[in-house]
Design a protein around this motif. Structure first.
Motif, short mmCIF file in Angstrom:
data_model
loop_
_atom_site.label_atom_id
_atom_site.label_comp_id
_atom_site.label_asym_id
_atom_site.label_seq_id
_atom_site.Cartn_x
_atom_site.Cartn_y
_atom_site.Cartn_z
N TYR A 81 -0.31 -17.55 -10.34
CA TYR A 81 -0.20 -18.53 -10.30
C TYR A 81 -0.57 -19.72 -10.60
O TYR A 81 -0.11 -20.50 -10.16
N ALA A 82 -1.54 -19.41 -11.61
CA ALA A 82 -1.95 -20.61 -12.98
C ALA A 82 -0.01 -21.22 -13.32
O ALA A 82 0.08 -22.51 -13.47
N LEU A 83 0.60 -20.28 -14.06
CA LEU A 83 1.62 -20.63 -14.63
C LEU A 83 2.91 -21.51 -13.77
O LEU A 83 3.44 -22.11 -13.80
N ASP A 84 2.59 -21.30 -12.64
CA ASP A 84 3.65 -21.45 -11.30
C ASP A 84 3.18 -23.14 -10.53
O ASP A 84 3.74 -23.42 -9.93
N HIS A 85 1.49 -23.43 -10.93
CA HIS A 85 1.02 -24.79 -10.37
C HIS A 85 0.82 -25.39 -12.22
O HIS A 85 0.19 -26.39 -10.96
N MET A 86 0.91 -24.73 -12.53
CA MET A 86 0.60 -25.94 -14.35
C MET A 86 1.79 -27.00 -14.58
O MET A 86 2.79 -26.73 -14.21
N GLU A 87 0.87 -28.04 -15.00
CA GLU A 87 1.39 -29.06 -14.74
C GLU A 87 1.35 -29.76 -15.98
O GLU A 87 -0.07 -29.67 -16.49
N ILE A 88 2.21 -30.12 -17.59
CA ILE A 88 1.61 -29.86 -18.23
C ILE A 88 1.55 -31.98 -18.81
O ILE A 88 3.08 -32.28 -18.10
N LYS A 89 0.57 -32.62 -19.34
CA LYS A 89 0.48 -33.78 -18.90
C LYS A 89 0.83 -34.38 -20.95
O LYS A 89 0.46 -33.39 -21.43
#
Length: 58
Positions: free
Chosen positions: A49-57
């Motif tokens: 879930y974390a990988l699927d919803h991760m956003e990298i700024k």
């Protein structure tokens, strides 16, 4: 008579060792007991879930 065909099981899992806070482990233990799922399964679901919803700024 038809044959009973058995194919090799595809093993996609690996073993990892991680260090987590004791509090977090206790929360997963409790959740596992409440949901009748293994702690490993719950952690794997959370990681996906974390990988699927991760956003990298940047």
């Amino acid at each position: 008579m038809e044959k009973f065909v058995v194919t090799p099981k595809e093993d996609k899992s690996v073993t990892m060792t991680i260090r987590i806070d004791r509090d977090l482990q206790e929360k997963y233990n409790s959740l596992a007991a409440k949901t009748n799922r293994s702690r490993n399964e719950l952690i794997s679901m959370a990681l996906q879930y974390a990988l699927d919803h991760m956003e990298i700024k940047e």
